[in-house]
Design a protein around this motif. Structure first.
Motif, PDB file in Angstrom:
ATOM      1  N   ASP A 137       0.786  -1.233   0.000  1.00 26.07           N
ATOM      2  CA  ASP A 137       0.000   0.000   0.000  1.00 26.07           C
ATOM      3  C   ASP A 137       0.816   1.280   0.000  1.00 26.07           C
ATOM      4  O   ASP A 137       0.269   2.354  -0.200  1.00 26.07           O
ATOM      5  CB  ASP A 137      -0.937   0.029   1.220  1.00 26.07           C
ATOM      6  CG  ASP A 137      -2.097  -0.934   1.075  1.00 26.07           C
ATOM      7  OD1 ASP A 137      -2.448  -1.294  -0.058  1.00 26.07           O
ATOM      8  OD2 ASP A 137      -2.659  -1.322   2.104  1.00 26.07           O
ATOM      9  N   GLY A 138       2.097   1.186   0.266  1.00 29.68           N
ATOM     10  CA  GLY A 138       2.912   2.387   0.319  1.00 29.68           C
ATOM     11  C   GLY A 138       2.401   3.368   1.354  1.00 29.68           C
ATOM     12  O   GLY A 138       1.988   2.980   2.444  1.00 29.68           O
ATOM     13  N   GLU A 139       2.375   4.623   0.986  1.00 32.18           N
ATOM     14  CA  GLU A 139       1.968   5.686   1.913  1.00 32.18           C
ATOM     15  C   GLU A 139       0.495   5.587   2.307  1.00 32.18           C
ATOM     16  O   GLU A 139       0.117   5.992   3.400  1.00 32.18           O
ATOM     17  CB  GLU A 139       2.226   7.051   1.282  1.00 32.18           C
ATOM     18  CG  GLU A 139       3.682   7.371   1.073  1.00 32.18           C
ATOM     19  CD  GLU A 139       3.871   8.693   0.339  1.00 32.18           C
ATOM     20  OE1 GLU A 139       2.902   9.458   0.217  1.00 32.18           O
ATOM     21  OE2 GLU A 139       5.005   8.945  -0.097  1.00 32.18           O
ATOM     22  N   ALA A 140      -0.340   5.059   1.433  1.00 31.82           N
ATOM     23  CA  ALA A 140      -1.779   4.985   1.723  1.00 31.82           C
ATOM     24  C   ALA A 140      -2.054   4.121   2.940  1.00 31.82           C
ATOM     25  O   ALA A 140      -2.908   4.448   3.764  1.00 31.82           O
ATOM     26  CB  ALA A 140      -2.532   4.453   0.512  1.00 31.82           C
ATOM     27  N   GLY A 141      -1.342   3.027   3.064  1.00 35.50           N
ATOM     28  CA  GLY A 141      -1.517   2.158   4.222  1.00 35.50           C
ATOM     29  C   GLY A 141      -1.122   2.847   5.508  1.00 35.50           C
ATOM     30  O   GLY A 141      -1.818   2.735   6.526  1.00 35.50           O
ATOM     31  N   GLN A 142      -0.024   3.569   5.468  1.00 33.01           N
ATOM     32  CA  GLN A 142       0.426   4.297   6.652  1.00 33.01           C
ATOM     33  C   GLN A 142      -0.581   5.374   7.035  1.00 33.01           C
ATOM     34  O   GLN A 142      -0.844   5.592   8.213  1.00 33.01           O
ATOM     35  CB  GLN A 142       1.800   4.924   6.415  1.00 33.01           C
ATOM     36  CG  GLN A 142       2.373   5.619   7.631  1.00 33.01           C
ATOM     37  CD  GLN A 142       2.622   4.661   8.783  1.00 33.01           C
ATOM     38  OE1 GLN A 142       3.307   3.668   8.632  1.00 33.01           O
ATOM     39  NE2 GLN A 142       2.059   4.949   9.942  1.00 33.01           N
ATOM     40  N   ARG A 143      -1.197   6.017   6.044  1.00 40.03           N
ATOM     41  CA  ARG A 143      -2.213   7.038   6.338  1.00 40.03           C
ATOM     42  C   ARG A 143      -3.419   6.422   7.054  1.00 40.03           C
ATOM     43  O   ARG A 143      -3.990   7.033   7.952  1.00 40.03           O
ATOM     44  CB  ARG A 143      -2.648   7.754   5.058  1.00 40.03           C
ATOM     45  CG  ARG A 143      -1.651   8.795   4.587  1.00 40.03           C
ATOM     46  CD  ARG A 143      -2.238   9.712   3.528  1.00 40.03           C
ATOM     47  NE  ARG A 143      -2.695   9.017   2.347  1.00 40.03           N
ATOM     48  CZ  ARG A 143      -1.947   8.751   1.275  1.00 40.03           C
ATOM     49  NH1 ARG A 143      -0.692   9.137   1.248  1.00 40.03           N
ATOM     50  NH2 ARG A 143      -2.451   8.113   0.245  1.00 40.03           N
ATOM     51  N   VAL A 144      -3.797   5.206   6.657  1.00 35.14           N
ATOM     52  CA  VAL A 144      -4.917   4.533   7.326  1.00 35.14           C
ATOM     53  C   VAL A 144      -4.562   4.277   8.789  1.00 35.14           C
ATOM     54  O   VAL A 144      -5.351   4.576   9.691  1.00 35.14           O
ATOM     55  CB  VAL A 144      -5.286   3.219   6.609  1.00 35.14           C
ATOM     56  CG1 VAL A 144      -6.278   2.409   7.430  1.00 35.14           C
ATOM     57  CG2 VAL A 144      -5.846   3.507   5.220  1.00 35.14           C
ATOM     58  N   VAL A 145      -3.380   3.745   9.025  1.00 33.91           N
ATOM     59  CA  VAL A 145      -2.941   3.467  10.399  1.00 33.91           C
ATOM     60  C   VAL A 145      -2.874   4.771  11.194  1.00 33.91           C
ATOM     61  O   VAL A 145      -3.354   4.842  12.331  1.00 33.91           O
ATOM     62  CB  VAL A 145      -1.584   2.736  10.407  1.00 33.91           C
ATOM     63  CG1 VAL A 145      -1.046   2.577  11.822  1.00 33.91           C
ATOM     64  CG2 VAL A 145      -1.715   1.372   9.725  1.00 33.91           C
ATOM     65  N   VAL A 177      -8.095   7.460  17.785  1.00 36.16           N
ATOM     66  CA  VAL A 177      -9.414   6.922  18.088  1.00 36.16           C
ATOM     67  C   VAL A 177      -9.372   5.432  18.444  1.00 36.16           C
ATOM     68  O   VAL A 177     -10.091   4.980  19.321  1.00 36.16           O
ATOM     69  CB  VAL A 177     -10.413   7.182  16.929  1.00 36.16           C
ATOM     70  CG1 VAL A 177     -10.002   6.441  15.671  1.00 36.16           C
ATOM     71  CG2 VAL A 177     -11.829   6.831  17.330  1.00 36.16           C
ATOM     72  N   SER A 178      -8.518   4.674  17.776  1.00 28.46           N
ATOM     73  CA  SER A 178      -8.395   3.251  18.076  1.00 28.46           C
ATOM     74  C   SER A 178      -7.040   2.740  17.618  1.00 28.46           C
ATOM     75  O   SER A 178      -6.927   2.044  16.594  1.00 28.46           O
ATOM     76  CB  SER A 178      -9.509   2.437  17.410  1.00 28.46           C
ATOM     77  OG  SER A 178      -9.412   1.081  17.794  1.00 28.46           O
ATOM     78  N   PRO A 179      -5.990   3.073  18.370  1.00 31.48           N
ATOM     79  CA  PRO A 179      -4.665   2.595  17.974  1.00 31.48           C
ATOM     80  C   PRO A 179      -4.596   1.071  17.920  1.00 31.48           C
ATOM     81  O   PRO A 179      -3.824   0.510  17.135  1.00 31.48           O
ATOM     82  CB  PRO A 179      -3.732   3.184  19.019  1.00 31.48           C
ATOM     83  CG  PRO A 179      -4.595   3.626  20.145  1.00 31.48           C
ATOM     84  CD  PRO A 179      -5.957   3.874  19.581  1.00 31.48           C
ATOM     85  N   GLU A 180      -5.418   0.386  18.701  1.00 38.09           N
ATOM     86  CA  GLU A 180      -5.419  -1.080  18.657  1.00 38.09           C
ATOM     87  C   GLU A 180      -5.930  -1.588  17.314  1.00 38.09           C
ATOM     88  O   GLU A 180      -5.407  -2.563  16.784  1.00 38.09           O
ATOM     89  CB  GLU A 180      -6.243  -1.676  19.800  1.00 38.09           C
ATOM     90  CG  GLU A 180      -6.227  -3.190  19.835  1.00 38.09           C
ATOM     91  CD  GLU A 180      -4.841  -3.820  20.004  1.00 38.09           C
ATOM     92  OE1 GLU A 180      -4.687  -4.987  19.610  1.00 38.09           O
ATOM     93  OE2 GLU A 180      -3.907  -3.160  20.525  1.00 38.09           O
ATOM     94  N   LEU A 181      -6.937  -0.931  16.750  1.00 38.86           N
ATOM     95  CA  LEU A 181      -7.406  -1.326  15.423  1.00 38.86           C
ATOM     96  C   LEU A 181      -6.296  -1.129  14.395  1.00 38.86           C
ATOM     97  O   LEU A 181      -6.069  -1.989  13.541  1.00 38.86           O
ATOM     98  CB  LEU A 181      -8.663  -0.556  15.029  1.00 38.86           C
ATOM     99  CG  LEU A 181      -9.256  -0.888  13.657  1.00 38.86           C
ATOM    100  CD1 LEU A 181      -9.559  -2.380  13.517  1.00 38.86           C
ATOM    101  CD2 LEU A 181     -10.503  -0.049  13.406  1.00 38.86           C
ATOM    102  N   GLY A 182      -5.583  -0.021  14.485  1.00 37.27           N
ATOM    103  CA  GLY A 182      -4.439   0.198  13.603  1.00 37.27           C
ATOM    104  C   GLY A 182      -3.400  -0.897  13.753  1.00 37.27           C
ATOM    105  O   GLY A 182      -2.851  -1.400  12.767  1.00 37.27           O
ATOM    106  N   HIS A 183      -3.143  -1.278  14.990  1.00 39.18           N
ATOM    107  CA  HIS A 183      -2.190  -2.360  15.253  1.00 39.18           C
ATOM    108  C   HIS A 183      -2.666  -3.661  14.608  1.00 39.18           C
ATOM    109  O   HIS A 183      -1.893  -4.379  13.969  1.00 39.18           O
ATOM    110  CB  HIS A 183      -1.997  -2.552  16.757  1.00 39.18           C
ATOM    111  CG  HIS A 183      -1.076  -3.678  17.085  1.00 39.18           C
ATOM    112  ND1 HIS A 183       0.276  -3.513  17.188  1.00 39.18           N
ATOM    113  CD2 HIS A 183      -1.329  -5.000  17.281  1.00 39.18           C
ATOM    114  CE1 HIS A 183       0.839  -4.688  17.450  1.00 39.18           C
ATOM    115  NE2 HIS A 183      -0.124  -5.602  17.511  1.00 39.18           N
ATOM    116  N   GLN A 184      -3.944  -3.979  14.762  1.00 37.03           N
ATOM    117  CA  GLN A 184      -4.478  -5.230  14.209  1.00 37.03           C
ATOM    118  C   GLN A 184      -4.461  -5.233  12.681  1.00 37.03           C
ATOM    119  O   GLN A 184      -4.185  -6.270  12.067  1.00 37.03           O
ATOM    120  CB  GLN A 184      -5.894  -5.491  14.739  1.00 37.03           C
ATOM    121  CG  GLN A 184      -5.949  -5.780  16.219  1.00 37.03           C
ATOM    122  CD  GLN A 184      -5.136  -7.000  16.608  1.00 37.03           C
ATOM    123  OE1 GLN A 184      -5.082  -8.002  15.895  1.00 37.03           O
ATOM    124  NE2 GLN A 184      -4.478  -6.912  17.760  1.00 37.03           N
TER     125      GLN A 184
END
Length: 133
Positions: A18-26, A32-39
């Motif tokens: 995903d490049g930068e797009a994936g990092q933007r999602v995380v 709001v939900s760092p755990e969701l980002g982690h998962q």
């Protein structure tokens, strides 16, 4: 692997796909939900996406079909259409895959997904597409 190792491994996979797009999602989940980002990173990419039994290109085709069929996933579709192009699918193949979803998911869902693809293709200088046969 421990929790942090799974995250680091998943981040490598996410960056390749995903490049930068994936990092933007995380990053968008951090307050709001760092755990969701982690998962998303550790499980979805580190465990599931990285499995060797299906190439990244094929995984993206499956992902595009599922997201288009679900409907209401335009944000995720934008990320994954970019990812599909990043892992070797052509704009024509993406457009054709989204056209094919109309048979199983209906024209409105296929249309919505295709309009997201149009946005991505435009940003990447890949328009026009001609898949008339």
């Amino acid at each position: 692997m421990n929790r942090e190792e799974r995250y680091r491994y998943g981040m490598k996979v996410l960056e390749q796909v995903d490049g930068e797009a994936g990092q933007r999602v995380v990053d968008s989940l951090a307050d709001v939900s760092p755990e969701l980002g982690h998962q998303v990173v550790a499980w979805a990419f580190g465990d599931m996406y990285a499995r060797p039994e299906l190439p990244a290109r094929d995984r993206q085709l499956v992902t595009l079909g599922v997201l288009a069929a679900l409907g209401g996933c335009e944000i995720e579709l934008e990320v994954h259409i970019n990812a599909a192009l990043n892992v070797g699918l052509t704009a024509m193949e993406v457009a054709e895959a989204l056209l094919h979803t109309s048979v199983y998911a209906g024209i409105p869902r296929s249309l919505n997904a295709t309009l997201v693809a149009k946005k991505v293709f435009g940003e990447r200088g890949l328009l026009p597409i001609s898949n008339l046969s």
